[in-house]
Scaffold this motif. Sequence first.
Motif, PDB file in Angstrom:
ATOM      1  N   PRO A 299      24.099  31.363   4.810  1.00  0.00           N
ATOM      2  CA  PRO A 299      24.539  31.889   6.877  1.00  0.00           C
ATOM      3  C   PRO A 299      25.775  33.496   6.793  1.00  0.00           C
ATOM      4  O   PRO A 299      25.630  33.152   7.818  1.00  0.00           O
ATOM      5  CB  PRO A 299      25.041  30.386   6.783  1.00  0.00           C
ATOM      6  CG  PRO A 299      25.973  29.756   5.820  1.00  0.00           C
ATOM      7  CD  PRO A 299      25.450  30.658   4.934  1.00  0.00           C
ATOM      8  N   SER A 300      26.127  33.999   5.202  1.00  0.00           N
ATOM      9  CA  SER A 300      27.052  35.041   5.214  1.00  0.00           C
ATOM     10  C   SER A 300      26.415  35.967   6.062  1.00  0.00           C
ATOM     11  O   SER A 300      24.809  36.146   5.238  1.00  0.00           O
ATOM     12  CB  SER A 300      27.495  35.632   3.974  1.00  0.00           C
ATOM     13  OG  SER A 300      28.031  37.154   4.362  1.00  0.00           O
ATOM     14  N   SER A 301      26.451  37.058   6.520  1.00  0.00           N
ATOM     15  CA  SER A 301      25.254  38.383   7.441  1.00  0.00           C
ATOM     16  C   SER A 301      26.035  39.507   6.437  1.00  0.00           C
ATOM     17  O   SER A 301      25.177  40.165   6.733  1.00  0.00           O
ATOM     18  CB  SER A 301      25.797  38.631   8.550  1.00  0.00           C
ATOM     19  OG  SER A 301      26.098  37.893  10.142  1.00  0.00           O
ATOM     20  N   GLY A 302      26.574  39.032   5.369  1.00  0.00           N
ATOM     21  CA  GLY A 302      26.668  40.067   4.659  1.00  0.00           C
ATOM     22  C   GLY A 302      25.693  40.815   3.920  1.00  0.00           C
ATOM     23  O   GLY A 302      25.481  42.214   4.038  1.00  0.00           O
ATOM     24  N   GLY A 303      25.001  39.951   3.197  1.00  0.00           N
ATOM     25  CA  GLY A 303      24.057  41.040   2.469  1.00  0.00           C
ATOM     26  C   GLY A 303      22.854  41.863   3.072  1.00  0.00           C
ATOM     27  O   GLY A 303      22.677  42.332   2.547  1.00  0.00           O
ATOM     28  N   VAL A 304      23.015  41.100   3.862  1.00  0.00           N
ATOM     29  CA  VAL A 304      21.465  41.833   4.985  1.00  0.00           C
ATOM     30  C   VAL A 304      22.342  42.560   6.030  1.00  0.00           C
ATOM     31  O   VAL A 304      21.592  43.734   5.542  1.00  0.00           O
ATOM     32  CB  VAL A 304      21.271  40.636   6.342  1.00  0.00           C
ATOM     33  CG1 VAL A 304      20.070  40.797   6.759  1.00  0.00           C
ATOM     34  CG2 VAL A 304      19.989  39.098   4.674  1.00  0.00           C
ATOM     35  N   ALA A 305      23.330  42.636   6.643  1.00  0.00           N
ATOM     36  CA  ALA A 305      23.982  43.419   7.402  1.00  0.00           C
ATOM     37  C   ALA A 305      24.423  44.998   6.903  1.00  0.00           C
ATOM     38  O   ALA A 305      24.332  46.121   7.388  1.00  0.00           O
ATOM     39  CB  ALA A 305      24.901  42.834   8.583  1.00  0.00           C
ATOM     40  N   SER A 474      27.557  33.662  10.185  1.00  0.00           N
ATOM     41  CA  SER A 474      29.011  34.264   9.641  1.00  0.00           C
ATOM     42  C   SER A 474      28.568  35.683   9.492  1.00  0.00           C
ATOM     43  O   SER A 474      27.943  36.040   8.876  1.00  0.00           O
ATOM     44  CB  SER A 474      29.754  33.593   8.629  1.00  0.00           C
ATOM     45  OG  SER A 474      31.072  34.197   8.489  1.00  0.00           O
ATOM     46  N   SER A 475      29.923  36.568  10.210  1.00  0.00           N
ATOM     47  CA  SER A 475      29.983  37.870  10.088  1.00  0.00           C
ATOM     48  C   SER A 475      30.745  38.871   8.898  1.00  0.00           C
ATOM     49  O   SER A 475      30.318  39.390   8.624  1.00  0.00           O
ATOM     50  CB  SER A 475      30.354  37.897  12.157  1.00  0.00           C
ATOM     51  OG  SER A 475      29.356  38.303  12.560  1.00  0.00           O
TER      52      SER A 475
END
Length: 593
Positions: A299-305, A474-475
């Motif tokens: 649910p982290s956005s890190g890898g995608v964003a 999460s962002s």
Amino acid sequence: MRHLTALTAVLLLAACAPAAKAPPAASIAPVSGSDAEALGDMSWTKGAMVAAADPRAVEAGIRVLSEGGNAIDAAIAVHAVLGLVEPQSSGIGGGAFMVYYDRARDEITVFDGRETAPAAAGPDWFVKDGKPMDFLTAWQSGRSVGVPGQIALYKTAHDAAGRANWASVFQPAIELAEEGFEVSPRLAEVIASERLRAVIRLDDNPVTAAYFYPDGQPLPAGFRRTNAAYAATLAAVANEGPDAFYRGALASEIVTAVNEGPDGGDMTLDDLANYEVKVRSAVCGTLQSGYKICSAPPPSSGGVAQNLILGLYEYLKPAATVNADESLFLKAFVDAQRLGYADRDHYVADADHVPVPTEDLINPDYIKARAKEAFAPDAKSFPGDPGVVLGGDPLRPMWGEDPTTPGAGTTHISIIDLEGNAVSMTATVEAAFGSSRMAGGFLLNNELTDFSLIPEKGGKPVANAVAAGKRPRSSMSPTLVFDEGGDLFMVTGSPGGNSIIAYVSKTLVGVLEWGKTAQEAAALPNIIARGDTVAVEVDIEGGLEAAEALRTMGYTVEERTGENSGLHLIVVRDKGLEGGADPRREGVALSLR
């Protein structure tokens, strides 16, 4: 618009970052310290560094490293101190994502200690009388509290690859809690903020009022604040392990604090006892330049964003830097953010509960096609459809639009140890001081308001709706970057709610594309382009010029002051480690050799 001074004068350096090849794909196989010592070439000569939001926390990390601990051990020590001296931002009543790089094995492991919804939760968790709860009511309610994951993350990571004695890593925080710490100017300012006090219950709750407002007055800067309860909690965890937190008397205290009124929750002892850290693979993408960006998966956005924004920037920036209009580099960064945020908002959620097209979203073919959809400055943003682009079934119609707006009670830690292992960890209690509920000397999060308060939109479910055991989106973007030889090049991350994505991508673009040092990248004006308005930090050198340039290009610009980024980064240079600490907070980057 060819003279944008402090911000855009460096944009002509966009092509100066060296081309690089991606390192070999990382696998997920955490190992013990003794096993790691027996593997590979440990001839790291660049020393160690810790960058975090408070000098006392950084010093705790350096102490652990100097005594033979590694990056994971230091991260635990640093964060345990931050939970004491920076309680508005994070603590053991919250959760975190830790991205760990084992240099000897050339492997990356992600420890997901994100909070979870109680077993009683469902899509209508924040719906009352058929309507979504008022956000501020939900924000400070017991229903906002997720099952904390931080202590379990500490232990899972330490068991996997820690080296120091488990109990020893808590000693700096225990000593500081017992002896007392000086309240920092930033903490004092936040406690005294009338604007914040009007919307949170910190001075209404008897326990937190006694701690933060003794005799009815906010703690002043320089006040020596002891916290015997926190010291006792950490001592119990040090001696007994996570069971001291997730079972027994402290667990009962947590459940009571969550469930008591007003607007109590429905957390049980079983919810705490059943919490599990998820050990995951990192999401890694390779840029055209060859750099490889690795961060946490949903649910982290890190890898995608982060991979989306940097990949899109490469297609959107001017093809040549000589005689290029400087403002076009700024435009490319804004447009990449608008596209990347739209996709993140629509698709990213807890992939253990809903399908998330992670690999499709960072597929180079999708990124190239998505770049062609860059929105006009005055046009509305919308998510792309990687399913259609990549020749599959449409994916966008699966979900309703998600308007979730997370809070900004977060911190970030970047560490490289004496063997070249690294930790990038972003930790949070969600809003400032979390739910304003306290147990065992620490604050409890209000992380569940990171879920969409609306379970469906337009007759379709929202991917980030509440569900039992689910982790809210999460962002947070704890990020590692690798260079052409597969070597670690950069460790970065930031707090800041939804703006984390923009803050972290600023450091990536700043260092990789614009030729900035770690400190220069942290100090650049923050520009956040989520949705149809571009927020520009104007009380930082270069901010006003950037705002005017974007306004001239037709963007709707919101001028902001007081941005809450807390960037902490380390860049590996030929001559050694280069640290950066966000000037907007009280952090430092200290080295050890």
